[in-house]
Design a protein around this motif. Structure first.
Motif, PDB file in Angstrom:
ATOM      1  N   GLN A  28      28.768 -23.692 -12.724  1.00  0.00           N
ATOM      2  CA  GLN A  28      29.470 -23.055 -11.614  1.00  0.00           C
ATOM      3  C   GLN A  28      28.709 -23.291 -10.313  1.00  0.00           C
ATOM      4  OE1 GLN A  28      29.470 -18.759 -11.388  1.00  0.00           O
ATOM      5  NE2 GLN A  28      31.527 -18.708 -10.560  1.00  0.00           N
ATOM      6  N   LEU A  29      29.422 -23.620  -9.260  1.00  0.00           N
ATOM      7  CA  LEU A  29      28.801 -23.861  -7.963  1.00  0.00           C
ATOM      8  C   LEU A  29      28.076 -22.625  -7.449  1.00  0.00           C
ATOM      9  CD1 LEU A  29      31.659 -25.744  -6.076  1.00  0.00           C
ATOM     10  CD2 LEU A  29      29.755 -26.709  -7.344  1.00  0.00           C
ATOM     11  N   SER A  30      26.961 -22.847  -6.772  1.00  0.00           N
ATOM     12  CA  SER A  30      26.209 -21.732  -6.184  1.00  0.00           C
ATOM     13  C   SER A  30      27.035 -20.984  -5.156  1.00  0.00           C
ATOM     14  CB  SER A  30      24.921 -22.259  -5.541  1.00  0.00           C
ATOM     15  OG  SER A  30      24.068 -22.813  -6.517  1.00  0.00           O
ATOM     16  N   ALA A 176      25.198 -33.858   2.987  1.00  0.00           N
ATOM     17  CA  ALA A 176      26.354 -33.920   2.104  1.00  0.00           C
ATOM     18  C   ALA A 176      27.171 -32.634   2.064  1.00  0.00           C
ATOM     19  CB  ALA A 176      25.896 -34.270   0.684  1.00  0.00           C
ATOM     20  N   ARG A 177      26.762 -31.600   2.815  1.00  0.00           N
ATOM     21  CA  ARG A 177      27.484 -30.334   2.787  1.00  0.00           C
ATOM     22  C   ARG A 177      28.783 -30.413   3.602  1.00  0.00           C
ATOM     23  NH1 ARG A 177      23.682 -26.453   5.597  1.00  0.00           N
ATOM     24  NH2 ARG A 177      23.442 -28.345   6.857  1.00  0.00           N
ATOM     25  N   ALA A 178      29.568 -29.357   3.492  1.00  0.00           N
ATOM     26  CA  ALA A 178      30.774 -29.256   4.309  1.00  0.00           C
ATOM     27  C   ALA A 178      30.412 -29.300   5.789  1.00  0.00           C
ATOM     28  CB  ALA A 178      31.517 -27.950   3.989  1.00  0.00           C
ATOM     29  N   ALA A 179      31.304 -29.864   6.596  1.00  0.00           N
ATOM     30  CA  ALA A 179      31.021 -30.061   8.016  1.00  0.00           C
ATOM     31  C   ALA A 179      30.760 -28.753   8.743  1.00  0.00           C
ATOM     32  CB  ALA A 179      32.178 -30.804   8.672  1.00  0.00           C
ATOM     33  N   GLU A 180      31.434 -27.669   8.339  1.00  0.00           N
ATOM     34  CA  GLU A 180      31.221 -26.402   9.038  1.00  0.00           C
ATOM     35  C   GLU A 180      29.835 -25.827   8.776  1.00  0.00           C
ATOM     36  OE1 GLU A 180      33.888 -25.478   5.388  1.00  0.00           O
ATOM     37  OE2 GLU A 180      33.658 -27.071   6.903  1.00  0.00           O
ATOM     38  N   ARG A 181      29.264 -26.120   7.620  1.00  0.00           N
ATOM     39  CA  ARG A 181      27.891 -25.685   7.353  1.00  0.00           C
ATOM     40  C   ARG A 181      26.910 -26.555   8.138  1.00  0.00           C
ATOM     41  NH1 ARG A 181      26.452 -24.978   1.197  1.00  0.00           N
ATOM     42  NH2 ARG A 181      24.709 -23.853   2.130  1.00  0.00           N
ATOM     43  N   VAL A 186      29.371 -21.616   9.836  1.00  0.00           N
ATOM     44  CA  VAL A 186      29.262 -20.620   8.773  1.00  0.00           C
ATOM     45  C   VAL A 186      28.051 -20.996   7.921  1.00  0.00           C
ATOM     46  CG1 VAL A 186      31.755 -20.195   8.679  1.00  0.00           C
ATOM     47  CG2 VAL A 186      30.748 -21.920   7.191  1.00  0.00           C
ATOM     48  N   GLU A 187      27.504 -20.007   7.252  1.00  0.00           N
ATOM     49  CA  GLU A 187      26.445 -20.279   6.278  1.00  0.00           C
ATOM     50  C   GLU A 187      26.509 -19.203   5.198  1.00  0.00           C
ATOM     51  OE1 GLU A 187      24.440 -21.474   3.761  1.00  0.00           O
ATOM     52  OE2 GLU A 187      24.546 -22.888   5.434  1.00  0.00           O
ATOM     53  N   PRO A 188      27.188 -19.497   4.083  1.00  0.00           N
ATOM     54  CA  PRO A 188      27.439 -18.479   3.070  1.00  0.00           C
ATOM     55  C   PRO A 188      26.253 -18.136   2.179  1.00  0.00           C
ATOM     56  CG  PRO A 188      28.358 -20.577   2.379  1.00  0.00           C
ATOM     57  CD  PRO A 188      27.861 -20.770   3.779  1.00  0.00           C
ATOM     58  N   ILE A 189      25.195 -18.948   2.213  1.00  0.00           N
ATOM     59  CA  ILE A 189      24.125 -18.756   1.240  1.00  0.00           C
ATOM     60  C   ILE A 189      22.748 -18.665   1.890  1.00  0.00           C
ATOM     61  CG2 ILE A 189      23.058 -19.637  -0.867  1.00  0.00           C
ATOM     62  CD1 ILE A 189      25.563 -21.271  -1.348  1.00  0.00           C
ATOM     63  N   ASP A 190      22.430 -19.597   2.755  1.00  0.00           N
ATOM     64  CA  ASP A 190      21.057 -19.733   3.233  1.00  0.00           C
ATOM     65  C   ASP A 190      20.770 -18.885   4.470  1.00  0.00           C
ATOM     66  OD1 ASP A 190      20.131 -21.572   1.220  1.00  0.00           O
ATOM     67  OD2 ASP A 190      21.453 -23.051   2.146  1.00  0.00           O
ATOM     68  N   ARG A 191      19.490 -18.840   4.853  1.00  0.00           N
ATOM     69  CA  ARG A 191      19.009 -17.944   5.904  1.00  0.00           C
ATOM     70  C   ARG A 191      19.660 -18.211   7.247  1.00  0.00           C
ATOM     71  NH1 ARG A 191      15.210 -17.912   9.904  1.00  0.00           N
ATOM     72  NH2 ARG A 191      14.749 -20.114   9.528  1.00  0.00           N
ATOM     73  N   VAL A 192      19.918 -19.467   7.536  1.00  0.00           N
ATOM     74  CA  VAL A 192      20.453 -19.849   8.833  1.00  0.00           C
ATOM     75  C   VAL A 192      21.326 -21.077   8.660  1.00  0.00           C
ATOM     76  CG1 VAL A 192      18.459 -21.315   9.376  1.00  0.00           C
ATOM     77  CG2 VAL A 192      19.807 -20.354  11.241  1.00  0.00           C
ATOM     78  N   GLY A 193      22.324 -21.230   9.521  1.00  0.00           N
ATOM     79  CA  GLY A 193      23.191 -22.395   9.475  1.00  0.00           C
ATOM     80  C   GLY A 193      22.680 -23.512  10.358  1.00  0.00           C
ATOM     81  N   GLY A 194      23.272 -24.697  10.207  1.00  0.00           N
ATOM     82  CA  GLY A 194      22.880 -25.856  11.000  1.00  0.00           C
ATOM     83  C   GLY A 194      22.426 -26.990  10.119  1.00  0.00           C
ATOM     84  N   HIS A 195      21.662 -27.916  10.713  1.00  0.00           N
ATOM     85  CA  HIS A 195      21.247 -29.099   9.960  1.00  0.00           C
ATOM     86  C   HIS A 195      19.869 -29.571  10.420  1.00  0.00           C
ATOM     87  CE1 HIS A 195      23.548 -30.617  13.491  1.00  0.00           C
ATOM     88  NE2 HIS A 195      22.588 -31.539  13.550  1.00  0.00           N
ATOM     89  N   GLY A 240      22.851 -28.510   0.092  1.00  0.00           N
ATOM     90  CA  GLY A 240      22.382 -27.143   0.115  1.00  0.00           C
ATOM     91  C   GLY A 240      21.179 -26.922  -0.776  1.00  0.00           C
ATOM     92  N   SER A 241      21.252 -27.476  -2.002  1.00  0.00           N
ATOM     93  CA  SER A 241      20.164 -27.234  -2.947  1.00  0.00           C
ATOM     94  C   SER A 241      19.896 -28.407  -3.884  1.00  0.00           C
ATOM     95  CB  SER A 241      20.463 -25.983  -3.784  1.00  0.00           C
ATOM     96  OG  SER A 241      21.582 -26.200  -4.631  1.00  0.00           O
ATOM     97  N   GLY A 242      20.316 -29.612  -3.503  1.00  0.00           N
ATOM     98  CA  GLY A 242      19.982 -30.782  -4.297  1.00  0.00           C
ATOM     99  C   GLY A 242      20.934 -31.081  -5.430  1.00  0.00           C
ATOM    100  N   VAL A 243      22.156 -30.533  -5.376  1.00  0.00           N
ATOM    101  CA  VAL A 243      23.159 -30.821  -6.409  1.00  0.00           C
ATOM    102  C   VAL A 243      24.278 -31.695  -5.839  1.00  0.00           C
ATOM    103  CG1 VAL A 243      24.788 -29.842  -8.073  1.00  0.00           C
ATOM    104  CG2 VAL A 243      22.596 -28.722  -7.671  1.00  0.00           C
ATOM    105  N   SER A 244      24.998 -31.200  -4.818  1.00  0.00           N
ATOM    106  CA  SER A 244      26.039 -32.043  -4.225  1.00  0.00           C
ATOM    107  C   SER A 244      25.432 -33.277  -3.561  1.00  0.00           C
ATOM    108  CB  SER A 244      26.888 -31.251  -3.233  1.00  0.00           C
ATOM    109  OG  SER A 244      26.139 -30.843  -2.108  1.00  0.00           O
ATOM    110  N   GLY A 245      24.177 -33.160  -3.108  1.00  0.00           N
ATOM    111  CA  GLY A 245      23.502 -34.330  -2.544  1.00  0.00           C
ATOM    112  C   GLY A 245      23.321 -35.429  -3.572  1.00  0.00           C
ATOM    113  N   ALA A 246      23.064 -35.036  -4.832  1.00  0.00           N
ATOM    114  CA  ALA A 246      22.960 -36.037  -5.896  1.00  0.00           C
ATOM    115  C   ALA A 246      24.282 -36.767  -6.074  1.00  0.00           C
ATOM    116  CB  ALA A 246      22.531 -35.364  -7.200  1.00  0.00           C
ATOM    117  N   HIS A 247      25.382 -36.049  -5.866  1.00  0.00           N
ATOM    118  CA  HIS A 247      26.702 -36.686  -5.959  1.00  0.00           C
ATOM    119  C   HIS A 247      26.872 -37.723  -4.855  1.00  0.00           C
ATOM    120  CE1 HIS A 247      31.161 -36.865  -5.460  1.00  0.00           C
ATOM    121  NE2 HIS A 247      31.134 -36.821  -6.774  1.00  0.00           N
ATOM    122  N   GLU A 248      26.352 -37.444  -3.661  1.00  0.00           N
ATOM    123  CA  GLU A 248      26.440 -38.436  -2.587  1.00  0.00           C
ATOM    124  C   GLU A 248      25.545 -39.639  -2.884  1.00  0.00           C
ATOM    125  OE1 GLU A 248      28.293 -37.994   0.825  1.00  0.00           O
ATOM    126  OE2 GLU A 248      26.518 -37.910   2.107  1.00  0.00           O
TER     127      GLU A 248
END
Length: 284
Positions: A28-30, A176-181, A186-195, A240-248
């Motif tokens: 399940q996704l984080s 590799a995250r969603a463009a809005e993150r 928005v930042e649903p999980i981590d301390r701060v949003g951005g890149h 976000g945490s090294g999972v979806s990035g592996a997909h990229e």
């Protein structure tokens, strides 16, 4: 060897004289967990029905270490990882095919880890279990014999925080995250949003067609070229945490472009208030 395998190719290989070992990585996704969606039991889903012979591997327990300063899904302890892989029947001499429920992110994490630690032949089932039209079996499958795989990591496919920061300046670092993150809207999980300053937005969801399979290699190559990637200059990826990035990284491999993964990703980077954060659509 190609990084992916189609369901028809897998069916043919399973019926052949040297069938690949199958690993089921349903997860399940984080973001779903953080949003409070009903929990998903990957092992229970596996026991209810999986591709015959597949062995279940737990992403959170076996393909990542404990969440902390290194991010939500840091590298696993390699002694533990090697033990789990051998118990699942993994040997360097036998091809491995990994799959998940269909999104491909969890399977790609297993693919990346096995490749990073030296397995010579591992592929992701394109479209995952959702694309499989063959028979399923229930219960727990066990390998005919324990494997002999011993992880031997390389330094080429892996980035740390400093390496990611440097690559964002000297090469190409893809987010590799969603463009809005990425923008910090928005930042649903981590301390701060951005890149990470200098990183380029490249959501991995855009690497997949409507049927859940990766886009053709030429389409992927065109996409990544438009973002500044090539096979002759260094490319890195984080998420976000090294999972979806592996997909990229998987999609880049299909396109013929090698790339390294920053495993700690935004969950590690953003947890350190000393690390700079960029917001908005511009990389800088």
């Amino acid at each position: 060897m190609n990084a992916i395998i189609s369901t028809s190719e897998l069916a043919s290989e399973l019926a052949g004289g040297n069938p690949p070992l199958l690993l089921d990585i349903r997860w399940q996704l984080s973001t779903a967990k953080a949003a409070g969606e009903p929990s998903f039991d990957g092992r229970a889903a596996y026991a209810a029905g999986h591709i015959p012979g597949a062995v279940f591997v737990d992403l959170d327990a076996d393909l990542a270490g404990s969440a902390g300063a290194g991010g939500r899904h840091p590298l696993p302890d390699l002694t533990h990882f090697g033990s789990v892989m051998r118990a699942a029947g993994v040997s360097a001499e036998r091809p491995v095919v990994v799959y998940d429920g269909g999104q491909g992110w969890a399977a790609a994490r297993a693919w990346w880890l096995l490749r990073w630690t030296g397995h010579p032949s591992v592929r992701v089932l394109d479209g995952g279990l959702a694309a499989w039209a063959g028979d399923l079996e229930s219960g727990e499958a066990a390998p005919a014999a324990a494997g002999t795989f011993v992880p031997e990591p390389n330094s080429v496919d892996l980035l740390d925080a400093d390496g990611a920061a440097a690559l964002a300046r000297s090469g190409l670092l893809l987010d590799a995250r969603a463009a809005e993150r990425y923008r910090g809207d928005v930042e649903p999980i981590d301390r701060v949003g951005g890149h990470i300053p200098g990183a380029v937005s490249a959501p991995t969801t855009e690497n997949v067609a409507a049927d859940g399979r990766l886009r053709p290699a030429d389409e992927l190559a065109t996409r990544f070229k438009s973002l500044g990637a090539s096979s002759t200059s260094p490319v890195g990826v984080y998420c976000g945490s090294g999972v979806s990035g592996a997909h990229e990284v998987l999609a880049l491999a299909v396109a013929g472009i090698p790339a390294a993964l920053y495993v700690g990703s935004w969950s590690e980077w953003s947890s350190d208030p000393q690390r700079p954060v960029a917001t908005g659509p511009d990389p800088q």
